[in-house]
Design a protein around this motif. Structure first.
Motif, PDB file in Angstrom:
ATOM      1  N   VAL A 239       0.833  -1.207   0.000  1.00  0.00           N
ATOM      2  CA  VAL A 239       0.000   0.000   0.000  1.00  0.00           C
ATOM      3  C   VAL A 239       0.871   1.262   0.000  1.00  0.00           C
ATOM      4  O   VAL A 239       0.629   2.204  -0.765  1.00  0.00           O
ATOM      5  CB  VAL A 239      -0.952  -0.012   1.224  1.00  0.00           C
ATOM      6  CG1 VAL A 239      -1.692   1.306   1.360  1.00  0.00           C
ATOM      7  CG2 VAL A 239      -1.945  -1.173   1.100  1.00  0.00           C
TER       8      VAL A 239
ATOM      9  N   ASP B 120      -4.305   1.525  -2.922  1.00  0.00           N
ATOM     10  CA  ASP B 120      -4.931   0.268  -3.314  1.00  0.00           C
ATOM     11  C   ASP B 120      -5.978  -0.144  -2.288  1.00  0.00           C
ATOM     12  O   ASP B 120      -5.999   0.372  -1.182  1.00  0.00           O
ATOM     13  CB  ASP B 120      -3.872  -0.837  -3.391  1.00  0.00           C
ATOM     14  CG  ASP B 120      -3.110  -0.812  -4.697  1.00  0.00           C
ATOM     15  OD1 ASP B 120      -3.765  -0.712  -5.747  1.00  0.00           O
ATOM     16  OD2 ASP B 120      -1.876  -0.896  -4.660  1.00  0.00           O
ATOM     17  N   ASN B 121      -6.787  -1.092  -2.676  1.00  0.00           N
ATOM     18  CA  ASN B 121      -7.754  -1.682  -1.759  1.00  0.00           C
ATOM     19  C   ASN B 121      -7.021  -2.725  -0.916  1.00  0.00           C
ATOM     20  O   ASN B 121      -6.743  -3.830  -1.368  1.00  0.00           O
ATOM     21  CB  ASN B 121      -8.889  -2.316  -2.564  1.00  0.00           C
ATOM     22  CG  ASN B 121      -9.948  -2.928  -1.665  1.00  0.00           C
ATOM     23  OD1 ASN B 121      -9.673  -3.317  -0.521  1.00  0.00           O
ATOM     24  ND2 ASN B 121     -11.156  -3.009  -2.184  1.00  0.00           N
ATOM     25  N   LYS B 122      -6.681  -2.336   0.308  1.00  0.00           N
ATOM     26  CA  LYS B 122      -5.867  -3.189   1.176  1.00  0.00           C
ATOM     27  C   LYS B 122      -6.514  -4.554   1.433  1.00  0.00           C
ATOM     28  O   LYS B 122      -5.840  -5.578   1.402  1.00  0.00           O
ATOM     29  CB  LYS B 122      -5.640  -2.441   2.496  1.00  0.00           C
ATOM     30  CG  LYS B 122      -4.634  -3.078   3.399  1.00  0.00           C
ATOM     31  CD  LYS B 122      -4.330  -2.166   4.577  1.00  0.00           C
ATOM     32  CE  LYS B 122      -3.603  -2.939   5.664  1.00  0.00           C
ATOM     33  NZ  LYS B 122      -3.224  -2.075   6.788  1.00  0.00           N
ATOM     34  N   THR B 123      -7.805  -4.551   1.654  1.00  0.00           N
ATOM     35  CA  THR B 123      -8.501  -5.813   1.937  1.00  0.00           C
ATOM     36  C   THR B 123      -8.424  -6.756   0.750  1.00  0.00           C
ATOM     37  O   THR B 123      -8.186  -7.957   0.918  1.00  0.00           O
ATOM     38  CB  THR B 123      -9.978  -5.532   2.302  1.00  0.00           C
ATOM     39  OG1 THR B 123      -9.989  -4.520   3.308  1.00  0.00           O
ATOM     40  CG2 THR B 123     -10.659  -6.770   2.821  1.00  0.00           C
ATOM     41  N   ALA B 124      -8.593  -6.205  -0.451  1.00  0.00           N
ATOM     42  CA  ALA B 124      -8.540  -7.045  -1.649  1.00  0.00           C
ATOM     43  C   ALA B 124      -7.144  -7.652  -1.816  1.00  0.00           C
ATOM     44  O   ALA B 124      -6.997  -8.819  -2.190  1.00  0.00           O
ATOM     45  CB  ALA B 124      -8.924  -6.231  -2.883  1.00  0.00           C
TER      46      ALA B 124
ATOM     47  N   GLU C 276      -6.699 -10.454   0.740  1.00  0.00           N
ATOM     48  CA  GLU C 276      -7.441 -11.668   0.368  1.00  0.00           C
ATOM     49  C   GLU C 276      -6.705 -12.429  -0.724  1.00  0.00           C
ATOM     50  O   GLU C 276      -6.611 -13.656  -0.697  1.00  0.00           O
ATOM     51  CB  GLU C 276      -8.856 -11.291  -0.102  1.00  0.00           C
ATOM     52  CG  GLU C 276      -9.782 -10.965   1.063  1.00  0.00           C
ATOM     53  CD  GLU C 276     -11.122 -10.397   0.643  1.00  0.00           C
ATOM     54  OE1 GLU C 276     -11.885 -10.007   1.538  1.00  0.00           O
ATOM     55  OE2 GLU C 276     -11.387 -10.322  -0.580  1.00  0.00           O
TER      56      GLU C 276
END
Ligand SMILES: [Zn+2]
Length: 129
Positions: free
Chosen positions: A50, A57-61, A64
């Motif tokens: 990140v 960015d989408n950290k969770t994505a 996963e």
């Protein structure tokens, strides 16, 4: 950690990308940043991914995806500029990973830019060749 660095340079993790992940040093070239981002994926260092991207960015994505795949190998195909005195650079790479028992390859021409003396990954100017 006395493990081989995932980026494949043949050094230990601590001597190679580990020092960037810990914040003890910053990569001086676009290739070094590219390698350290790959290693960060392999070592599940999501904050590093990140913090080294130009656009958030989408950290969770990312987390996963990291959990689902196993990184196998990085190959740097070519580099263009991106040296210590440059402001922009391009690194073409192939990253092999295993997902659901299948080996897949991510092939990308990645763009990097320097801001205030640090390299960042510029996703908006990166593409699949
Ligand atoms: Zn490394």
């Amino acid at each position: 950690m006395q493990i081989d660095c995932p980026c494949g340079l043949g050094k230990t993790y601590d001597e190679c990308c580990g020092k960037y992940h810990k914040g003890d040093a910053a990569p001086t070239t676009a290739e070094a940043l590219m390698r350290s981002r790959y290693s960060a994926y392999a070592m599940k260092k999501v904050d590093y991914i990140v913090h080294t991207a130009l656009v958030l960015d989408n950290k969770t994505a990312i987390e996963e995806w990291m959990e689902r795949v196993k990184f196998v190998k990085l190959e740097i195909v070519r580099t263009q500029r991106g040296k210590a005195l440059d402001k922009k650079g391009v690194v073409e790479f192939k990253a092999w990973f295993e997902a659901e028992g299948k080996i897949e390859v991510l092939h990308e021409v990645s763009a990097f830019v320097k801001r205030k003396g640090r390299w960042f990954y510029d996703e908006s100017n990166s593409f699949t060749p």
